[in-house]
Design a protein around this motif. Structure first.
Motif, mmCIF file in Angstrom:
data_model
loop_
_atom_site.group_PDB
_atom_site.id
_atom_site.type_symbol
_atom_site.label_atom_id
_atom_site.label_comp_id
_atom_site.label_asym_id
_atom_site.label_seq_id
_atom_site.Cartn_x
_atom_site.Cartn_y
_atom_site.Cartn_z
ATOM 1 N N ILE A 1 0.841 -1.204 0.000
ATOM 2 C CA ILE A 1 0.000 0.000 0.000
ATOM 3 C C ILE A 1 0.874 1.252 0.000
ATOM 4 O O ILE A 1 0.642 2.194 -0.767
ATOM 5 C CB ILE A 1 -0.940 0.004 1.219
ATOM 6 C CG1 ILE A 1 -1.997 -1.094 1.089
ATOM 7 C CG2 ILE A 1 -1.620 1.372 1.375
ATOM 8 C CD1 ILE A 1 -2.861 -1.268 2.325
ATOM 9 N N ALA A 2 1.887 1.266 0.860
ATOM 10 C CA ALA A 2 2.778 2.423 0.944
ATOM 11 C C ALA A 2 3.475 2.676 -0.384
ATOM 12 O O ALA A 2 3.643 3.828 -0.808
ATOM 13 C CB ALA A 2 3.802 2.210 2.053
ATOM 14 N N SER A 3 3.860 1.603 -1.059
ATOM 15 C CA SER A 3 4.520 1.739 -2.357
ATOM 16 C C SER A 3 3.549 2.248 -3.412
ATOM 17 O O SER A 3 3.873 3.154 -4.194
ATOM 18 C CB SER A 3 5.104 0.388 -2.780
ATOM 19 O OG SER A 3 5.661 0.463 -4.072
ATOM 20 N N ARG A 4 2.349 1.687 -3.423
ATOM 21 C CA ARG A 4 1.346 2.087 -4.413
ATOM 22 C C ARG A 4 0.910 3.533 -4.219
ATOM 23 O O ARG A 4 0.668 4.258 -5.188
ATOM 24 C CB ARG A 4 0.141 1.153 -4.329
ATOM 25 C CG ARG A 4 -0.885 1.383 -5.423
ATOM 26 C CD ARG A 4 -1.950 0.306 -5.433
ATOM 27 N NE ARG A 4 -2.843 0.389 -4.288
ATOM 28 C CZ ARG A 4 -2.872 -0.470 -3.282
ATOM 29 N NH1 ARG A 4 -2.028 -1.491 -3.265
ATOM 30 N NH2 ARG A 4 -3.728 -0.329 -2.286
ATOM 31 N N MET A 5 0.822 3.975 -2.952
ATOM 32 C CA MET A 5 0.419 5.344 -2.653
ATOM 33 C C MET A 5 1.585 6.324 -2.766
ATOM 34 O O MET A 5 1.409 7.526 -2.613
ATOM 35 C CB MET A 5 -0.170 5.411 -1.240
ATOM 36 C CG MET A 5 -1.412 4.553 -1.037
ATOM 37 S SD MET A 5 -2.843 5.149 -1.954
ATOM 38 C CE MET A 5 -3.176 6.687 -1.108
ATOM 39 N N MET A 6 2.785 5.800 -3.011
ATOM 40 C CA MET A 6 3.998 6.595 -3.223
ATOM 41 C C MET A 6 4.334 7.492 -2.032
ATOM 42 O O MET A 6 4.694 8.660 -2.193
ATOM 43 C CB MET A 6 3.883 7.415 -4.511
ATOM 44 C CG MET A 6 3.822 6.556 -5.762
ATOM 45 S SD MET A 6 3.916 7.497 -7.309
ATOM 46 C CE MET A 6 2.338 8.337 -7.275
ATOM 47 N N PHE A 7 4.202 6.933 -0.816
ATOM 48 C CA PHE A 7 4.626 7.676 0.366
ATOM 49 C C PHE A 7 6.134 7.881 0.321
ATOM 50 O O PHE A 7 6.893 6.964 -0.004
ATOM 51 C CB PHE A 7 4.236 6.932 1.643
ATOM 52 C CG PHE A 7 2.803 7.122 2.041
ATOM 53 C CD1 PHE A 7 2.391 8.302 2.639
ATOM 54 C CD2 PHE A 7 1.864 6.133 1.810
ATOM 55 C CE1 PHE A 7 1.066 8.495 3.000
ATOM 56 C CE2 PHE A 7 0.537 6.313 2.168
ATOM 57 C CZ PHE A 7 0.137 7.501 2.767
ATOM 58 N N THR A 8 6.566 9.082 0.656
ATOM 59 C CA THR A 8 7.994 9.387 0.600
ATOM 60 C C THR A 8 8.740 8.945 1.850
ATOM 61 O O THR A 8 9.966 8.827 1.835
ATOM 62 C CB THR A 8 8.205 10.899 0.398
ATOM 63 O OG1 THR A 8 7.558 11.616 1.465
ATOM 64 C CG2 THR A 8 7.606 11.349 -0.934
ATOM 65 N N ASP A 9 8.009 8.720 2.950
ATOM 66 C CA ASP A 9 8.648 8.302 4.202
ATOM 67 C C ASP A 9 7.684 7.383 4.948
ATOM 68 O O ASP A 9 6.924 7.828 5.807
ATOM 69 C CB ASP A 9 9.004 9.525 5.050
ATOM 70 C CG ASP A 9 9.748 9.157 6.333
ATOM 71 O OD1 ASP A 9 10.000 7.953 6.551
ATOM 72 O OD2 ASP A 9 10.055 10.073 7.119
ATOM 73 N N ALA A 10 7.703 6.109 4.604
ATOM 74 C CA ALA A 10 6.802 5.135 5.216
ATOM 75 C C ALA A 10 7.606 4.018 5.866
ATOM 76 O O ALA A 10 8.569 3.512 5.287
ATOM 77 C CB ALA A 10 5.851 4.551 4.176
ATOM 78 N N ILE A 11 7.199 3.653 7.076
ATOM 79 C CA ILE A 11 7.794 2.540 7.808
ATOM 80 C C ILE A 11 6.687 1.551 8.131
ATOM 81 O O ILE A 11 5.578 1.948 8.498
ATOM 82 C CB ILE A 11 8.463 3.024 9.114
ATOM 83 C CG1 ILE A 11 9.632 3.961 8.800
ATOM 84 C CG2 ILE A 11 8.940 1.842 9.953
ATOM 85 C CD1 ILE A 11 10.243 4.600 10.039
ATOM 86 N N VAL A 12 6.974 0.274 7.986
ATOM 87 C CA VAL A 12 6.021 -0.777 8.339
ATOM 88 C C VAL A 12 6.674 -1.657 9.396
ATOM 89 O O VAL A 12 7.824 -2.085 9.232
ATOM 90 C CB VAL A 12 5.623 -1.621 7.115
ATOM 91 C CG1 VAL A 12 4.567 -2.653 7.510
ATOM 92 C CG2 VAL A 12 5.110 -0.737 5.987
ATOM 93 N N CYS A 13 5.970 -1.909 10.487
ATOM 94 C CA CYS A 13 6.537 -2.741 11.546
ATOM 95 C C CYS A 13 5.448 -3.589 12.192
ATOM 96 O O CYS A 13 4.252 -3.324 12.033
ATOM 97 C CB CYS A 13 7.233 -1.879 12.597
ATOM 98 S SG CYS A 13 6.137 -0.726 13.440
#
Length: 279
Positions: free
Chosen positions: A67-79
């Motif tokens: 989702i973060a990649s598709r939405m093109m977030f510039t600063d996303a962390i997944v944990c």
């Protein structure tokens, strides 16, 4: 263990099930279960806002990363929640006022002044409400809000957004070419953001009560010359000074409080307009 930096000064989207969130969650996080998020990405902040997704399983983790990649977030962390260390933990259901997004900037900047001048939250109409962010923001402040949009998918998303944020969103599907859904002189605030149907502008001036406000935030001419290129025709953007001239020509007297131009981060010019009906 993941360092505390993943939650410091960031929006936190907890995609775990509601029961897991109620049992234990990061302070300030917003619970959007993954199955809801997959169909309601409009509940996320703009792509430039730092965000952390908190998941329960590896499968949820990987989906959030997609989702973060598709939405093109510039600063996303997944944990994973189990990996967090040092973060403040809360318990209980999500707070109704928590959200990952903000309403349109003009509304955010001027609503306190509007409320002070009309005596507090009252009745508002959102013309072209989209996914209802501005409506939810106003409803959470105590306003009674009605909105409409001419796009069925957005109306469905608006209702879902209301449910997510524990708000009753009074929104309907309308085609302005057929009829206008609001009585004249019945609203304390009429707002329109990133929506334009020029034939209805003159009638919009009739909707606020004496002392009520008209608030419009929309694209200006010049957008067609930017790299984004949209809106590309005059049907989609306002002309400079158009709204002030419209108020001056109306049989309903208005005081123009604000008519200014600002630029979006992508270079497109925007109009910020606020006017108050005098009588």
């Amino acid at each position: 263990m993941t360092e505390l930096r993943v939650v410091h000064n960031r929006k936190i989207c907890d995609v775990r099930q509601r029961e897991e969130y109620i049992a234990s969650h990061i302070a300030g996080s917003v619970n959007i279960p993954l199955e809801t998020l997959l169909r309601l990405t409009c509940a996320l902040p703009p792509r430039h806002v730092p965000i952390t997704f908190v998941a329960s399983t590896v499968a949820e983790h990987d989906t959030c990363r997609d989702i973060a990649s598709r939405m093109m977030f510039t600063d996303a962390i997944v944990c994973l929640f189990s990996e967090l260390a040092g973060a403040k933990i809360n318990h209980g259901p999500p707070l109704r006022s928590l959200r990952l997004w903000e309403p349109n900037e003009l509304l955010l900047d001027t609503i306190s002044t509007v409320e002070r001048n009309i005596g507090g939250p009252a009745a508002a109409f959102d013309m072209g409400c989209g996914t209802s962010r501005d409506m939810i923001f106003l409803e959470q402040r105590g306003w009674s809000v009605f909105g409409f949009d001419n796009r069925k998918k957005l109306v469905q998303q608006a209702v879902a957004m209301g449910n997510l944020h524990q708000c009753t969103v009074d929104v309907a599907l309308f085609q302005l070419k057929n009829h206008f859904p609001i009585q004249h002189a019945s609203m304390d605030l009429v707002l329109m953001s990133r929506f334009l149907y020029r034939p209805a502008l003159a009638e919009m001036l009739q909707l606020p009560r004496p002392g009520g406000y008209l608030m419009i935030s929309h694209f200006l001419e010049g957008c067609q010359d930017t790299e984004v290129g949209t809106p590309s025709t005059v049907e989609g953007y306002l002309l400079r000074g158009e709204l002030t001239r419209l108020c001056a020509a109306s049989d309903v007297p208005y005081e123009v409080c604000l008519d200014e131009e600002t630029l979006l981060s992508d270079g497109r010019p925007m109009c910020r307009f606020l006017a108050r009906r005098l009588s």
